[in-house]
Design a protein around this motif. Structure first.
Motif, short mmCIF file in Angstrom:
data_model
loop_
_atom_site.label_atom_id
_atom_site.label_comp_id
_atom_site.label_asym_id
_atom_site.label_seq_id
_atom_site.Cartn_x
_atom_site.Cartn_y
_atom_site.Cartn_z
N UNK A 246 4.09 5.53 -5.66
CA UNK A 246 4.02 5.59 -7.08
C UNK A 246 3.01 6.68 -7.68
N UNK A 247 1.73 6.69 -6.87
CA UNK A 247 0.73 7.64 -7.27
C UNK A 247 1.17 9.03 -7.17
N UNK A 248 1.74 9.31 -5.98
CA UNK A 248 2.15 10.60 -5.54
C UNK A 248 3.21 11.11 -6.72
N UNK B 68 0.91 -1.23 -0.15
CA UNK B 68 -0.04 -0.06 0.00
C UNK B 68 0.82 1.24 0.22
N UNK B 69 1.93 1.25 0.70
CA UNK B 69 2.93 2.31 0.90
C UNK B 69 3.59 2.66 -0.58
N UNK C 63 0.90 14.67 -4.88
CA UNK C 63 0.36 14.40 -3.71
C UNK C 63 -0.86 14.82 -3.33
N UNK C 64 -1.50 16.08 -3.90
CA UNK C 64 -2.84 16.26 -3.62
C UNK C 64 -3.72 15.62 -4.36
N UNK C 65 -3.57 15.29 -5.38
CA UNK C 65 -4.33 14.10 -6.11
C UNK C 65 -4.34 12.89 -5.27
N UNK C 66 -3.25 12.47 -4.87
CA UNK C 66 -3.22 11.12 -3.93
C UNK C 66 -4.02 11.31 -2.73
#
Length: 89
Positions: free
Chosen positions: A60-62, A54-55, A67-70
């Motif tokens: 990867x998403x950030x 999960x981390x 970060x704002x979208x994540x």
């Protein structure tokens, strides 16, 4: 965490700030089947092992979307709403 909440009490997720982005917290969440919603530290590196999946997804998403979208996708913003409401009390 595991000493404060009984082992038979189900917990779906844990939302915490970046201070909770630790090996111990991720391993405890994995052991209990809890989804951690914790923003990775600014220079976080991918870690090996199932406890960090999960981390690693968050990292990867950030990196890819910011970060704002994540925070929006993960529901992390609800944490600040709860903190603001608790401050009213």
């Amino acid at each position: 965490m595991h000493e404060q909440i009984p082992i038979d009490e189900p917990i779906a997720s844990l939302t915490g700030d970046g201070a909770y982005d630790t090996k111990t917290v991720n391993e405890a969440c994995h052991k209990r089947g809890i989804m951690p919603i914790i923003p990775p530290r600014k220079r976080a590196q991918i870690r090996k092992g199932a406890a960090f999946s999960a981390r690693n997804d968050s990292i990867a998403a950030c990196r890819r979307f910011g970060r704002d979208t994540w925070k929006e996708w993960s529901g992390y913003h609800r944490r600040s709403l709860v903190e603001a409401k608790m401050n009213c009390f």
